[in-house]
Motif scaffolding. Structure first.
Motif, PDB file in Angstrom:
ATOM      1  N   LEU A 354       0.833  -1.209   0.000  1.00 13.81           N
ATOM      2  CA  LEU A 354       0.000   0.000   0.000  1.00 13.81           C
ATOM      3  C   LEU A 354       0.864   1.253   0.000  1.00 13.81           C
ATOM      4  N   ARG A 355       2.025   1.151   0.641  1.00 16.40           N
ATOM      5  CA  ARG A 355       2.899   2.327   0.696  1.00 16.40           C
ATOM      6  C   ARG A 355       3.758   2.453  -0.562  1.00 16.40           C
ATOM      7  N   SER A 356       4.073   1.309  -1.183  1.00 12.78           N
ATOM      8  CA  SER A 356       5.014   1.345  -2.313  1.00 12.78           C
ATOM      9  C   SER A 356       4.334   1.607  -3.658  1.00 12.78           C
ATOM     10  N   TYR A 357       3.040   1.292  -3.759  1.00 10.83           N
ATOM     11  CA  TYR A 357       2.358   1.409  -5.053  1.00 10.83           C
ATOM     12  C   TYR A 357       1.218   2.433  -4.985  1.00 10.83           C
ATOM     13  N   PRO A 358       0.824   2.959  -6.171  1.00 10.82           N
ATOM     14  CA  PRO A 358      -0.170   4.056  -6.172  1.00 10.82           C
ATOM     15  C   PRO A 358      -1.622   3.593  -5.995  1.00 10.82           C
ATOM     16  N   PHE A 359      -1.953   3.010  -4.836  1.00 12.96           N
ATOM     17  CA  PHE A 359      -3.331   2.564  -4.601  1.00 12.96           C
ATOM     18  C   PHE A 359      -4.233   3.741  -4.220  1.00 12.96           C
ATOM     19  N   ASN A 360      -5.516   3.613  -4.580  1.00  8.40           N
ATOM     20  CA  ASN A 360      -6.511   4.621  -4.213  1.00  8.40           C
ATOM     21  C   ASN A 360      -7.542   4.066  -3.245  1.00  8.40           C
ATOM     22  N   THR A 361      -7.748   2.741  -3.317  1.00  7.66           N
ATOM     23  CA  THR A 361      -8.823   2.107  -2.541  1.00  7.66           C
ATOM     24  C   THR A 361      -8.317   0.836  -1.876  1.00  7.66           C
ATOM     25  N   LEU A 362      -8.896   0.557  -0.722  1.00  7.25           N
ATOM     26  CA  LEU A 362      -8.553  -0.654   0.021  1.00  7.25           C
ATOM     27  C   LEU A 362      -9.863  -1.394   0.294  1.00  7.25           C
ATOM     28  N   LYS A 363      -9.938  -2.648  -0.116  1.00  7.18           N
ATOM     29  CA  LYS A 363     -11.150  -3.441   0.127  1.00  7.18           C
ATOM     30  C   LYS A 363     -10.877  -4.453   1.241  1.00  7.18           C
ATOM     31  N   VAL A 364     -11.561  -4.294   2.369  1.00  7.34           N
ATOM     32  CA  VAL A 364     -11.343  -5.206   3.503  1.00  7.34           C
ATOM     33  C   VAL A 364     -12.071  -6.520   3.215  1.00  7.34           C
ATOM     34  N   ASP A 365     -11.340  -7.619   3.279  1.00  5.66           N
ATOM     35  CA  ASP A 365     -11.880  -8.924   2.894  1.00  5.66           C
ATOM     36  C   ASP A 365     -13.064  -9.341   3.767  1.00  5.66           C
ATOM     37  N   LYS A 366     -14.020 -10.032   3.116  1.00  9.28           N
ATOM     38  CA  LYS A 366     -15.253 -10.407   3.818  1.00  9.28           C
ATOM     39  C   LYS A 366     -15.016 -11.359   4.993  1.00  9.28           C
ATOM     40  N   ALA A 384      -8.856  -0.934  12.681  1.00  7.60           N
ATOM     41  CA  ALA A 384      -7.473  -0.516  12.402  1.00  7.60           C
ATOM     42  C   ALA A 384      -7.237  -0.360  10.901  1.00  7.60           C
ATOM     43  N   ALA A 385      -7.806  -1.293  10.108  1.00 14.44           N
ATOM     44  CA  ALA A 385      -7.639  -1.232   8.643  1.00 14.44           C
ATOM     45  C   ALA A 385      -8.274   0.038   8.080  1.00 14.44           C
ATOM     46  N   ILE A 386      -9.475   0.388   8.601  1.00 14.88           N
ATOM     47  CA  ILE A 386     -10.170   1.596   8.126  1.00 14.88           C
ATOM     48  C   ILE A 386      -9.351   2.841   8.500  1.00 14.88           C
ATOM     49  N   ALA A 387      -8.889   2.888   9.757  1.00 13.80           N
ATOM     50  CA  ALA A 387      -8.113   4.043  10.224  1.00 13.80           C
ATOM     51  C   ALA A 387      -6.810   4.183   9.432  1.00 13.80           C
ATOM     52  N   MET A 388      -6.157   3.030   9.185  1.00 10.62           N
ATOM     53  CA  MET A 388      -4.905   3.062   8.449  1.00 10.62           C
ATOM     54  C   MET A 388      -5.134   3.488   6.992  1.00 10.62           C
ATOM     55  N   GLY A 389      -6.205   2.958   6.387  1.00  8.84           N
ATOM     56  CA  GLY A 389      -6.549   3.336   5.013  1.00  8.84           C
ATOM     57  C   GLY A 389      -6.750   4.841   4.907  1.00  8.84           C
ATOM     58  N   HIS A 390      -7.523   5.395   5.853  1.00 11.35           N
ATOM     59  CA  HIS A 390      -7.771   6.839   5.848  1.00 11.35           C
ATOM     60  C   HIS A 390      -6.475   7.612   6.087  1.00 11.35           C
ATOM     61  N   GLY A 391      -5.594   7.034   6.952  1.00 10.74           N
ATOM     62  CA  GLY A 391      -4.296   7.673   7.213  1.00 10.74           C
ATOM     63  C   GLY A 391      -3.440   7.740   5.958  1.00 10.74           C
ATOM     64  N   LEU A 392      -3.607   6.755   5.066  1.00  9.01           N
ATOM     65  CA  LEU A 392      -2.852   6.722   3.801  1.00  9.01           C
ATOM     66  C   LEU A 392      -3.635   7.410   2.673  1.00  9.01           C
ATOM     67  N   ASN A 393      -4.734   8.066   3.059  1.00  5.03           N
ATOM     68  CA  ASN A 393      -5.557   8.806   2.084  1.00  5.03           C
ATOM     69  C   ASN A 393      -6.264   7.891   1.083  1.00  5.03           C
ATOM     70  N   LEU A 394      -6.668   6.714   1.559  1.00  3.04           N
ATOM     71  CA  LEU A 394      -7.349   5.752   0.694  1.00  3.04           C
ATOM     72  C   LEU A 394      -8.835   5.682   1.045  1.00  3.04           C
ATOM     73  N   THR A 395      -9.642   5.358   0.030  1.00  7.81           N
ATOM     74  CA  THR A 395     -11.056   5.075   0.262  1.00  7.81           C
ATOM     75  C   THR A 395     -11.139   3.630   0.749  1.00  7.81           C
ATOM     76  N   VAL A 396     -11.985   3.357   1.753  1.00  4.42           N
ATOM     77  CA  VAL A 396     -12.076   1.990   2.293  1.00  4.42           C
ATOM     78  C   VAL A 396     -13.450   1.389   1.993  1.00  4.42           C
ATOM     79  N   VAL A 397     -13.428   0.190   1.423  1.00  2.00           N
ATOM     80  CA  VAL A 397     -14.659  -0.544   1.088  1.00  2.00           C
ATOM     81  C   VAL A 397     -14.706  -1.817   1.932  1.00  2.00           C
ATOM     82  N   ALA A 398     -15.848  -2.100   2.553  1.00  2.00           N
ATOM     83  CA  ALA A 398     -16.025  -3.358   3.295  1.00  2.00           C
ATOM     84  C   ALA A 398     -16.759  -4.346   2.388  1.00  2.00           C
ATOM     85  N   GLU A 399     -16.165  -5.534   2.207  1.00  2.00           N
ATOM     86  CA  GLU A 399     -16.785  -6.565   1.360  1.00  2.00           C
ATOM     87  C   GLU A 399     -17.627  -7.505   2.215  1.00  2.00           C
TER      88      GLU A 399
END
Length: 453
Positions: A354-366, A384-399
């Motif tokens: 997530l830090r090394s590549y240009p991701f925009n969104t993080l999908k938390v596994d079901k 923690a995943a949601i908070a970290m995603g937001h900290g990295l400026n990513l949109t977070v999706v829950a599957e």
């Protein structure tokens, strides 16, 4: 005598592999037949090991055939140095090797040799001034337990090797009769898959992305469905890995992108200009040099804005640290298409990626969403995943959101979007459009009643 030398040379060429110096397919089969006869007379067991290099094609494609040849020569050397004098190693062709173990008393002896072989291939090869690890997958058939026919033993060991490949590679498996059934099924699926596009058997379904706060549909994930005339409805879990292994995923993936873009464009024009469309991209597609060109052609063809497109990749795509993959990720980001990390949390190194590549969104596994209402550990992980995603400026999706309780917790954790059966299962195009129409009608009615007030 010159004639004699010439004759010997021709005989040698007919029976030995010119690259590695090992017995070729013809001589290997001949030796196996002889060793089966000897084992029969001595009332002994023997084992046939079918071996395949796990990443040979990638080495050949990215580093060239001369490096591929060097890898085969070094691999042959390692195999020869690992077996006993009474055993035999041969090259069947390509990156496939055979080992015949004679005088076997206990299956445990085979385990030891197979484990030793795997271990030998954990050490890097020195190729073209680069160190490269190429693991092996092994399948094992036993005489007389599995068969007394040499050709059948090779076929069974081959089936067991494919089973090892399917189970994640870099392992060995003994042949079982179930594998035979699985192998036949796999061959039938592959045969049907080859002409499924031509027969128009595929359909793209859509599952909504919902804004967690407002519960409004803001986009969809495109999901492939296949209904085959002979085999009936096929699950993606069964046919996608086969499409990936055979390379058919490249043309099938292009079909999905084409249909998804055409459909999303229509919905953008009718319902919401920012409607987002997400599409899964497999490792094989992503390794194609032409992938970005194809994507650009499709964006241009459908006149769809790159910012409304999201490509979903799992970290399996990134594991090989391939130069083509790195450059494709950068190019996709430059075009303005979003990149999403799918199944987050199921792999080993999602965080560093997530830090090394240009991701925009993080999908938390079901698998993590399933138990957030009953397992405090999972709830903490998702938070923690949601908070970290937001900290990295990513949109977070829950599957896999299935209950109101899960939804309420995700809302409290400030998750951005949700996807799952609570909102809707994957639907054919017309049924999905009915959802969008219903939502648009409800919004119109709400506006009217507000004006009346």
């Amino acid at each position: 005598t010159q004639y004699k030398q010439q004759e010997e040379k021709i005989l040698h060429q007919a029976h030995y592999d010119s690259l590695t110096g090992l017995p070729n397919r013809l001589l290997s089969l001949d030796r196996l037949s002889q060793m089966v006869r000897d084992a029969h007379r001595a009332q002994k067991k023997l084992a046939v090991l079918f071996l395949d290099l796990d990443d040979f094609k990638k080495v050949n494609d990215t580093m060239g055939h001369s490096v591929g040849d060097e890898l085969l020569i070094q691999a042959a050397g390692r195999l020869k140095n690992t077996i006993r004098d009474s055993d035999m190693v041969g090259r069947l062709g390509g990156d496939e090797f055979i080992i015949i173990l004679s005088n076997i008393n206990e299956p445990a002896e085979i385990d030891i040799i197979a484990s030793k072989l795997l271990e030998k291939f954990h050490q890097p090869f020195n190729l073209d001034n680069r160190e490269l690890v190429s693991t092996i997958s092994i399948g094992i058939a036993l005489y007389p337990l599995d068969s007394e026919d040499p050709k059948e033993l090779i076929r069974q060991a081959d089936s067991a090797m494919y089973y090892s490949k399917d189970r994640g590679r870099n392992i060995f498996n003994f042949y079982t009769h179930q594998m035979n059934h699985d192998m036949n099924r796999r061959l039938r699926v592959e045969e049907q898959l080859r002409s499924a596009l031509k027969r128009k058997e595929f359909e793209v379904y859509f599952q909504p992305f919902v804004d967690i706060k407002s519960r409004k549909i803001i986009g969809a994930e495109a999901l492939l469905r296949w209904n085959n005339t002979l085999l009936g409805p096929m699950t993606p879990d069964e046919f996608i890995p086969i499409a990936e292994q055979t390379g058919l995923i490249v043309s099938i993936g292009q079909y999905v992108i084409d249909v998804a873009f055409a459909t999303a464009k229509k919905w953008q024009q009718t319902y919401n200009p920012n409607f987002k469309i997400a599409i899964n991209v497999s490792p094989k597609q992503f390794r194609e040099n032409t992938f970005v060109d194809m994507l650009n052609i499709q964006l241009d063809k459908h006149q769809i804005h790159p910012s409304t497109v999201e490509l979903e990749i799992t970290e399996g795509v990134l594991l090989s640290s391939d130069a083509v993959i790195d450059s494709n990720l950068i190019s996709i980001n430059d075009i303005g298409v979003s990149i999403s990390m799918d199944d987050f949390g199921t792999g080993y190194s999602s965080l560093s990626y997530l830090r090394s590549y240009p991701f925009n969104t993080l999908k938390v596994d079901k698998s993590f969403i399933n138990d957030i209402t009953v397992d405090p550990g999972d709830l903490e992980l998702v938070g923690a995943a949601i908070a970290m995603g937001h900290g990295l400026n990513l949109t977070v999706v829950a599957e896999g959101v299935e209950t109101e309780e899960q939804y309420n917790l995700l809302n409290a954790l400030k998750c951005d979007y949700g996807q799952g059966y609570l909102f809707s299962k994957p639907l054919p195009q017309a049924a999905f459009e009915a959802l969008l129409l219903k939502q648009a009608t409800n919004e119109k009615n709400k506006k009217r009643s507000l004006i009346r007030r």
